[in-house]
Motif scaffolding. Structure first.
Motif, short mmCIF file in Angstrom:
data_model
loop_
_atom_site.label_atom_id
_atom_site.label_comp_id
_atom_site.label_asym_id
_atom_site.label_seq_id
_atom_site.Cartn_x
_atom_site.Cartn_y
_atom_site.Cartn_z
N ASP A 136 -7.34 2.67 -1.48
CA ASP A 136 -5.90 2.78 -1.17
C ASP A 136 -5.28 1.44 -0.81
N GLN A 147 -8.03 -2.37 0.91
CA GLN A 147 -7.21 -1.95 2.04
C GLN A 147 -7.50 -2.75 3.30
N ARG A 187 0.84 -1.19 0.00
CA ARG A 187 0.00 0.00 0.00
C ARG A 187 0.88 1.25 0.00
N GLY A 188 0.23 2.39 -0.20
CA GLY A 188 0.96 3.65 -0.19
C GLY A 188 1.59 3.96 1.15
N ASP A 189 1.01 3.44 2.25
CA ASP A 189 1.58 3.71 3.58
C ASP A 189 2.65 2.71 3.97
N CYS A 218 -6.50 3.48 -6.84
CA CYS A 218 -6.62 3.84 -5.42
C CYS A 218 -8.07 3.97 -4.99
N ARG A 237 2.42 -0.64 4.21
CA ARG A 237 1.97 -1.96 4.66
C ARG A 237 1.88 -2.91 3.47
#
Length: 245
Positions: free
Chosen positions: A186, A205, A132-134, A181, A136
């Protein structure tokens, strides 16, 4: 860089078209796949896997082996991947084999994390990391049993299975765009390579957050449909396949 049937890595300078005079040689048989393994504060390593059932790491500055071979598979190894470890631990090698297992090891060492994952019932042809973008992520594997298996990248614990019903030969994460996304909230989108065509698999997500529930869609030739519901995995290994290669 390319792997050959003779077990030798062919290394060529793209700018000058010159080849390394002494290409690295370590595999006893054909090399099936190679992949860069990035490291914080250091040059990346090159991972290679092959028919000899081993994975190997290479220093790409001097083209020398980085540690001992990664063993454990009982047949050909089709695909390598690198998975982020716990904070400060760096990347961890993962591999998919014709023996029906996915293996996850300690940070750039040879220590195995738990038992090999054997819930695939046929050859595992590909493994990759969905992120993911964060930051994870989930370890994703696919093979000839027609299932996409998801794994916790640190513990190796299985997450729900996605039953596609078609053999999968390759996996690659797509670069996210605004539409992807929005579809995945996301999450991440994985490109799947069956025998013919290309499919896109959306991972919602919620999978990354808690390992429960998922949203998936399949895209082929401009068409998109909802995939079957995920099957919760009990976490008990199934019998490995006796398929031949």
């Amino acid at each position: 860089m390319a792997g050959g049937r003779d077990g030798i890595l062919a290394v060529q300078n793209v700018a000058t078209a010159e080849r390394v005079e002494r290409p690295p040689h370590g595999h006893d048989g054909p090399i099936r796949a190679i992949r860069l393994v990035h490291r914080d504060g250091a040059s990346p390593l090159l991972a290679s896997v092959g028919n000899d059932g081993t994975g190997r790491l290479w220093n790409i500055e001097f083209w020398t082996p980085h540690g001992e071979p990664l063993t454990g598979h009982h047949s050909w190894v089709w695909s390598p991947a690198s998975v982020p470890g716990r904070p400060g631990q760096g990347q961890r090698p993962a591999s998919a084999g014709a023996d029906g297992t996915v293996r996850l090891r300690g940070p750039l060492r040879h220590r195995r994390i738990g038992e090999p994952s054997t819930v695939h019932t046929d050859q595992v042809r590909a493994v990759t990391l969905a992120t993911r973008g964060d930051g994870r992520g989930l370890l994703v594997s696919g093979g000839l049993d027609g299932a996409i298996r998801l794994w916790h990248p640190v513990t190796g614990r299985p997450v729900p299975t996605i039953p596609l019903g078609i053999p999968i030969h390759a996996l690659l994460q797509q670069v996210p765009d605004d539409r992807a996304c929005e579809r995945t909230d996301d999450g991440a989108t994985i490109t799947l390579g069956p025998r013919t065509g290309v499919l896109a698999l959306d991972l919602g997500q919620s999978l990354f957050a808690a390992g429960e529930g998922w949203t998936g869609t399949e895209q082929n030739r401009g068409e998109r449909r909802q995939l079957p519901a995920a099957v919760p995995d009990p976490g008990q290994p199934l019998a490995t396949s006796q398929s031949r290669v």
